[in-house]
Design a protein around this motif. Structure first.
Motif, PDB file in Angstrom:
ATOM      1  N   VAL A 103     -62.300  74.670 -70.688  1.00 52.96           N
ATOM      2  CA  VAL A 103     -63.504  73.911 -71.021  1.00 52.96           C
ATOM      3  C   VAL A 103     -63.072  72.621 -71.693  1.00 52.96           C
ATOM      4  CG1 VAL A 103     -65.703  73.909 -72.238  1.00 52.96           C
ATOM      5  CG2 VAL A 103     -64.795  76.052 -71.329  1.00 52.96           C
ATOM      6  N   GLN A 104     -63.111  71.521 -70.945  1.00 52.15           N
ATOM      7  CA  GLN A 104     -62.659  70.218 -71.427  1.00 52.15           C
ATOM      8  C   GLN A 104     -61.211  70.311 -71.913  1.00 52.15           C
ATOM      9  OE1 GLN A 104     -64.581  67.587 -70.857  1.00 52.15           O
ATOM     10  NE2 GLN A 104     -66.217  68.837 -70.086  1.00 52.15           N
ATOM     11  N   ASP A 105     -60.950  70.001 -73.173  1.00 53.86           N
ATOM     12  CA  ASP A 105     -59.582  70.001 -73.704  1.00 53.86           C
ATOM     13  C   ASP A 105     -59.172  71.344 -74.291  1.00 53.86           C
ATOM     14  OD1 ASP A 105     -59.076  67.371 -73.002  1.00 53.86           O
ATOM     15  OD2 ASP A 105     -59.851  66.580 -74.878  1.00 53.86           O
ATOM     16  N   VAL A 112     -74.645  57.971 -76.528  1.00 55.12           N
ATOM     17  CA  VAL A 112     -75.281  57.633 -75.263  1.00 55.12           C
ATOM     18  C   VAL A 112     -74.350  58.008 -74.111  1.00 55.12           C
ATOM     19  CG1 VAL A 112     -74.485  55.225 -75.470  1.00 55.12           C
ATOM     20  CG2 VAL A 112     -76.341  55.783 -73.895  1.00 55.12           C
ATOM     21  N   TYR A 113     -74.908  58.704 -73.124  1.00 54.76           N
ATOM     22  CA  TYR A 113     -74.128  59.182 -71.986  1.00 54.76           C
ATOM     23  C   TYR A 113     -74.383  58.286 -70.783  1.00 54.76           C
ATOM     24  CZ  TYR A 113     -73.098  63.258 -74.791  1.00 54.76           C
ATOM     25  OH  TYR A 113     -72.646  64.084 -75.798  1.00 54.76           O
ATOM     26  N   VAL A 114     -73.295  57.844 -70.161  1.00 57.77           N
ATOM     27  CA  VAL A 114     -73.374  56.835 -69.109  1.00 57.77           C
ATOM     28  C   VAL A 114     -72.445  57.222 -67.961  1.00 57.77           C
ATOM     29  CG1 VAL A 114     -73.177  54.364 -68.602  1.00 57.77           C
ATOM     30  CG2 VAL A 114     -73.740  55.106 -70.920  1.00 57.77           C
ATOM     31  N   ILE A 115     -72.865  56.909 -66.741  1.00 56.44           N
ATOM     32  CA  ILE A 115     -72.049  57.160 -65.548  1.00 56.44           C
ATOM     33  C   ILE A 115     -71.300  55.888 -65.174  1.00 56.44           C
ATOM     34  CG2 ILE A 115     -72.094  57.754 -63.089  1.00 56.44           C
ATOM     35  CD1 ILE A 115     -74.699  59.314 -63.683  1.00 56.44           C
ATOM     36  N   GLY A 116     -70.039  56.027 -64.823  1.00 58.69           N
ATOM     37  CA  GLY A 116     -69.267  54.870 -64.380  1.00 58.69           C
ATOM     38  C   GLY A 116     -67.960  55.274 -63.742  1.00 58.69           C
ATOM     39  N   GLU A 117     -67.322  54.316 -63.092  1.00 56.02           N
ATOM     40  CA  GLU A 117     -66.034  54.575 -62.450  1.00 56.02           C
ATOM     41  C   GLU A 117     -64.874  54.473 -63.426  1.00 56.02           C
ATOM     42  OE1 GLU A 117     -65.488  52.201 -58.987  1.00 56.02           O
ATOM     43  OE2 GLU A 117     -67.281  52.948 -57.975  1.00 56.02           O
ATOM     44  N   ALA A 145     -65.472  56.382 -77.574  1.00 57.79           N
ATOM     45  CA  ALA A 145     -65.877  56.642 -76.202  1.00 57.79           C
ATOM     46  C   ALA A 145     -64.995  57.757 -75.644  1.00 57.79           C
ATOM     47  CB  ALA A 145     -65.757  55.394 -75.342  1.00 57.79           C
ATOM     48  N   THR A 146     -65.607  58.671 -74.893  1.00 55.13           N
ATOM     49  CA  THR A 146     -64.908  59.840 -74.369  1.00 55.13           C
ATOM     50  C   THR A 146     -65.360  60.125 -72.949  1.00 55.13           C
ATOM     51  OG1 THR A 146     -64.854  60.820 -76.586  1.00 55.13           O
ATOM     52  CG2 THR A 146     -64.422  62.291 -74.735  1.00 55.13           C
ATOM     53  N   ARG A 147     -64.408  60.394 -72.075  1.00 57.47           N
ATOM     54  CA  ARG A 147     -64.777  60.872 -70.739  1.00 57.47           C
ATOM     55  C   ARG A 147     -65.111  62.350 -70.837  1.00 57.47           C
ATOM     56  NH1 ARG A 147     -60.891  60.403 -65.472  1.00 57.47           N
ATOM     57  NH2 ARG A 147     -60.771  62.666 -65.489  1.00 57.47           N
ATOM     58  N   VAL A 148     -66.308  62.706 -70.423  1.00 57.67           N
ATOM     59  CA  VAL A 148     -66.823  64.057 -70.640  1.00 57.67           C
ATOM     60  C   VAL A 148     -66.694  64.936 -69.415  1.00 57.67           C
ATOM     61  CG1 VAL A 148     -68.914  65.379 -71.173  1.00 57.67           C
ATOM     62  CG2 VAL A 148     -68.441  63.250 -72.391  1.00 57.67           C
ATOM     63  N   LEU A 149     -67.013  64.383 -68.237  1.00 58.49           N
ATOM     64  CA  LEU A 149     -67.175  65.238 -67.068  1.00 58.49           C
ATOM     65  C   LEU A 149     -67.030  64.424 -65.789  1.00 58.49           C
ATOM     66  CD1 LEU A 149     -68.043  68.300 -66.912  1.00 58.49           C
ATOM     67  CD2 LEU A 149     -70.346  67.476 -66.405  1.00 58.49           C
ATOM     68  N   ASP A 150     -66.497  65.047 -64.745  1.00 56.60           N
ATOM     69  CA  ASP A 150     -66.513  64.429 -63.422  1.00 56.60           C
ATOM     70  C   ASP A 150     -67.933  64.483 -62.884  1.00 56.60           C
ATOM     71  OD1 ASP A 150     -63.824  64.240 -63.766  1.00 56.60           O
ATOM     72  OD2 ASP A 150     -63.266  65.602 -62.155  1.00 56.60           O
ATOM     73  N   ARG A 173     -64.641  59.683 -57.891  1.00 54.80           N
ATOM     74  CA  ARG A 173     -64.384  58.371 -58.508  1.00 54.80           C
ATOM     75  C   ARG A 173     -65.475  57.932 -59.485  1.00 54.80           C
ATOM     76  NH1 ARG A 173     -63.118  58.006 -53.283  1.00 54.80           N
ATOM     77  NH2 ARG A 173     -65.016  56.889 -52.770  1.00 54.80           N
ATOM     78  N   LYS A 174     -66.355  58.833 -59.875  1.00 56.19           N
ATOM     79  CA  LYS A 174     -67.340  58.520 -60.907  1.00 56.19           C
ATOM     80  C   LYS A 174     -67.329  59.615 -61.971  1.00 56.19           C
ATOM     81  CE  LYS A 174     -70.651  55.453 -58.670  1.00 56.19           C
ATOM     82  NZ  LYS A 174     -72.089  55.173 -58.442  1.00 56.19           N
ATOM     83  N   TYR A 175     -67.546  59.200 -63.236  1.00 57.21           N
ATOM     84  CA  TYR A 175     -67.436  60.121 -64.353  1.00 57.21           C
ATOM     85  C   TYR A 175     -68.586  59.904 -65.328  1.00 57.21           C
ATOM     86  CZ  TYR A 175     -62.775  59.800 -62.373  1.00 57.21           C
ATOM     87  OH  TYR A 175     -61.719  59.763 -61.489  1.00 57.21           O
TER      88      TYR A 175
END
Length: 344
Positions: free
Chosen positions: A30-32, A296-301, A323-328, A332-334
């Protein structure tokens, strides 16, 4: 129990040597972090001795039974047409004791073999009692799955567990993502006792429940879907003995709610609506106290793309502090979480 992924191999080896690990259940990532199932009669003191030098924490979660190495697709090979088998993904979501197979489009050919597919899946995931297929991702204002029943018990309500917290979920009526367990916990650990928190787009309330079972905080959980709020209210009853914080559950529009609260009301705001969170940011800015934080949760490449989007919405006196990458999200988008602090 939970350990950081970098300590997982060592922890599994030590637990196995000490006969403390339940080898019949599958370890999960689960994540890290890595969650390792333990034998039911494990003593905490024995854990401490066996895992000396390893940081760990006790948690509660759902685990799949270890199969003989065969996947549900292996079982299905030769039992359903190859063109149908090729459409089925290797992985599936497990919410409580319900499995959901996610398809990008069309389910008619899969539905013809629904019972066979469900039996195969339940054969490798023995905790699963119901099997559905979801087609085309989330739909509508309530972010619901387009579900089709395949086999097992014909029901959509269940109790899902995260770190011992019981969440009532109705997969047909409310959105829930079982892949976000560690993110729910991570954000809850950022909250301090005494904070006033707004959990906008709360869904069935996983962020809220993690917070109020861990901190003496007050959370306003807001979601436009009344069925999601009903699930949250049921979950509060299920977790009554664990609650140390307070919850105000509101079935309504987030922007309408924010428009009537006083300036600087909240120490923290959670905005887990990746497709539209930035659209709501202008409404939320004034509701955060000086020193307060917006998640705030945001989608981006890329992280750079996401940070640029968020900076474009900030007023002077507001700064990105993490800022943290949470999920695929898709190829190519996260999904990223960006933490914004109001400094003035």
């Amino acid at each position: 129990m939970r350990v950081h992924r970098l300590d997982a191999e060592k922890a599994i080896r030590l637990l196995t040597v000490g006969n403390l690990r339940n080898a019949k259940l599958r370890v999960k990532r689960v994540q890290d972090y890595v969650l390792i199932p333990l034998n039911i009669d494990v003593n905490i003191d024995d854990l401490g001795k066996a895992l000396e030098g390893v940081q760990w924490a006790i948690c509660e979660d759902n685990f799949e039974e270890v199969s003989t190495g065969r996947t549900y697709k292996d079982i299905l090979r030769g039992r359903i047409p190859e063109h149908v088998l090729s459409r089925l993904p290797s992985s599936f979501d497990v919410i409580g004791d319900i499995a959901v197979i996610n398809l990008k489009e069309g389910a008619n050919d899969v539905l013809k073999y629904g019972v066979v597919i469900a039996d195969a899946l339940m054969g490798v995931a023995r905790n699963v009692k119901s099997v559905y297929v979801s087609v085309g991702g989330l739909q509508g204002e309530f972010r619901l799955r387009a579900l089709h029943y395949l086999g097992g018990e014909r029901r959509t309500k269940c109790v899902h567990k995260e770190y011992g917290i019981k969440l009532r979920v109705d997969i047909a009526k409310a959105y829930f993502n079982p892949s976000l367990a560690e993110e729910h916990r991570r954000v809850a650990e950022l909250v301090k006792d005494g904070e006033l928190v707004a959990d906008l787009f709360a869904g069935v309330g996983p962020f809220t429940l993690h917070i109020v079972t861990k901190r003496r905080a007050k959370v306003f959980a807001v979601d436009i879907n009344p069925d999601a709020i009903k699930c949250l209210l049921e979950s509060l009853k299920l977790n009554r003995s664990r609650l140390i914080g307070e919850v105000v559950a509101i079935a309504g529009d987030a922007s309408s709610f924010i428009s009537v609260v006083r300036r600087g009301a909240f120490n923290r705001v959670i905005m887990n609506l990746p497709r539209k969170a930035l659209d709501f940011l202008p409404y939320v800015k004034e509701a955060v106290a000086v020193g307060g934080v917006i998640h705030v949760y945001v989608i981006g490449e890329s992280l750079e793309e996401v940070l640029s989007k968020v900076r474009g919405e900030l007023d002077p006196g507001m700064h990105i502090v993490g800022a943290t990458r949470v999920l695929d999200y898709s190829p190519r988008k996260y999904i990223f979480r960006v933490d914004v602090r109001r400094a003035a």
